[in-house]
Each structure stands twice: as structure tokens, then as C-alpha cells.
Design a protein around this motif. Structure first.
Motif, short mmCIF file in Angstrom:
data_model
loop_
_atom_site.label_atom_id
_atom_site.label_comp_id
_atom_site.label_asym_id
_atom_site.label_seq_id
_atom_site.Cartn_x
_atom_site.Cartn_y
_atom_site.Cartn_z
N TYR A 68 6.15 -5.69 -1.53
CA TYR A 68 5.32 -5.23 -0.42
C TYR A 68 3.82 -5.43 -0.66
O TYR A 68 3.05 -5.51 0.28
CB TYR A 68 5.60 -3.74 -0.16
N TYR A 140 3.88 1.67 4.13
CA TYR A 140 4.71 0.68 4.82
C TYR A 140 5.78 1.43 5.62
O TYR A 140 6.47 2.30 5.09
CB TYR A 140 5.38 -0.25 3.81
N GLN A 156 1.98 -1.84 8.07
CA GLN A 156 1.69 -1.93 6.64
C GLN A 156 0.19 -1.83 6.44
O GLN A 156 -0.59 -2.47 7.16
CB GLN A 156 2.20 -3.24 6.05
#
Length: 198
Positions: A68, A140, A156
Motif C-alpha cells: 500500500y 486506506y 488512500q
């Protein structure tokens, strides 16, 4: 004779007072007003993941985070200049990411003014050992499309400060029980970047 002795003594004392070049040093330490810090290390303090379809909670290890936020190990800024006298902080990357904020220090907490003139907590300044801890957080959220026509939604964000449960639930999902699809995700991670005096 007696008077001449006194006259000599008075003259000597006047001469010695007039030639006293000794200055009294102030024993108090000088309060430094400008600090320069350089990045030394980082630590992932917490990573929390809620996933559908039951909204189950887990605490994945650090390797999960790189899917991520691939650059989390290196801060965006290698150096920090803290100007206490002028209440400003400069984050230095050595490129167009350099930025200066007006700031306020409350106890050890450093708060900056954002575009909306809100105070945002960015880290801690330890004056005693001349260190600075910059705090960054990843947020996120992913909500799969629903049959009622709600499209896939992904949010995000990487920002200053720290994230807690209350920061994440209340937008896409009110509570973890709202995460009914298998790909629903709520993830956050808090990272500290440690800087030491140059």
C-alpha cells in the motif's frame, strides 16, 4: 603621614576599580533557537487491518504495508530545520518537495498550520537530547461496489500525525460490521521517523 597613607590607598582603589576588565559570565545555558536534524531511522508503530466480509481485525506485519505504501521506509524529507525563535519548521528533501510551515510547540508536541489554518500534529521535539520524531500515517479504505448502484470506492492517504479507530470508521463504513463484501478493507499504519541533531 597618616593622611598621605590614606590618599595612596584611595588612589590605588580607584585605579584598580577603573581597570577592572573582568566580565561576569551568565551561568545559565543559552536557549538555542535553531535546530538542524538529519534522518537516522524509522519504526512502524502499528498496522491495523479490518477486512470483509465479517470485518475481522488483524495486525499484519511490516511486509504487508509495502503493498500500500512502497516508500514508507524512507521519509519524504531527509532534513528538518526547526526555528524556535521565528516559530517555523522547514522540511528538506532537496527538491520541489521542500516545504516550510509556521508552527507551534506545546510541551514536546509540534503542530503546524495547514492551508485551512488548522493546527496539525506532526511530531515531537525533544529539546533535552536534540531529537525530532516525525509522525506519518497511512489511511486506506476500499468498499466494493454494492447492488444498490454504489460503485467501487477507494480512499488512500498518507499524512502527518497518527491514526486511530475513530479516524477511519464513520466515512465509508460506520463500523466493521458494515464490511459485508470480501474485498472490503480498512487499513491504517502509524510510522515514526527519527531525526538527530546534525
Amino acid at each position: 603621614m597618616k593622611y598621605s597613607f590614606y590618599a595612596v590607598m584611595i588612589s590605588l582603589s580607584l585605579i584598580s576599580c577603573g581597570n577592572n576588565d573582568n566580565t561576569i559570565e551568565d551561568p545559565r545555558p543559552v536557549d538555542k533557537e535553531m535546530y538542524q536534524f538529519e534522518f537516522k531511522s524509522y519504526a512502524v508503530k502499528s498496522t491495523i487491518l479490518y477486512r470483509g466480509s465479517s470485518g475481522s481485525k488483524s495486525m499484519p506485519d511490516e511486509s504487508y504495508l509495502s503493498s500500500y505504501w512502497s516508500l514508507y521506509k524512507e521519509p519524504a524529507w531527509k532534513k528538518i530545520f526547526l526555528d524556535v525563535k521565528n516559530s517555523s519548521i522547514q522540511l528538506i528533501a532537496g527538491n520541489s518537495a521542500d516545504i516550510t510551515y509556521s508552527m507551534k510547540i506545546i510541551n514536546d508536541s509540534v503542530l503546524i498550520n495547514d492551508k485551512d489554518s488548522k493546527l496539525i500534529y506532526i511530531g515531537d521535539f525533544n529539546k533535552e537530547n536534540s531529537t525530532f520524531t516525525l509522525k506519518r500515517t497511512l489511511q486506506y479504505m476500499k468498499r466494493e461496489s454494492r447492488s444498490q448502484g454504489n460503485a467501487l470506492t477507494i480512499i488512500q492517504n498518507v499524512s502527518f500525525g497518527t491514526t486511530q479507530y475513530d479516524n477511519m470508521f464513520g466515512t465509508l463504513f460506520t463500523t466493521p460490521s458494515d464490511m459485508t463484501k470480501s474485498e472490503d478493507r480498512v487499513l491504517w499504519s502509524n510510522i515514526e521517523y527519527y531525526y538527530k541533531k546534525q
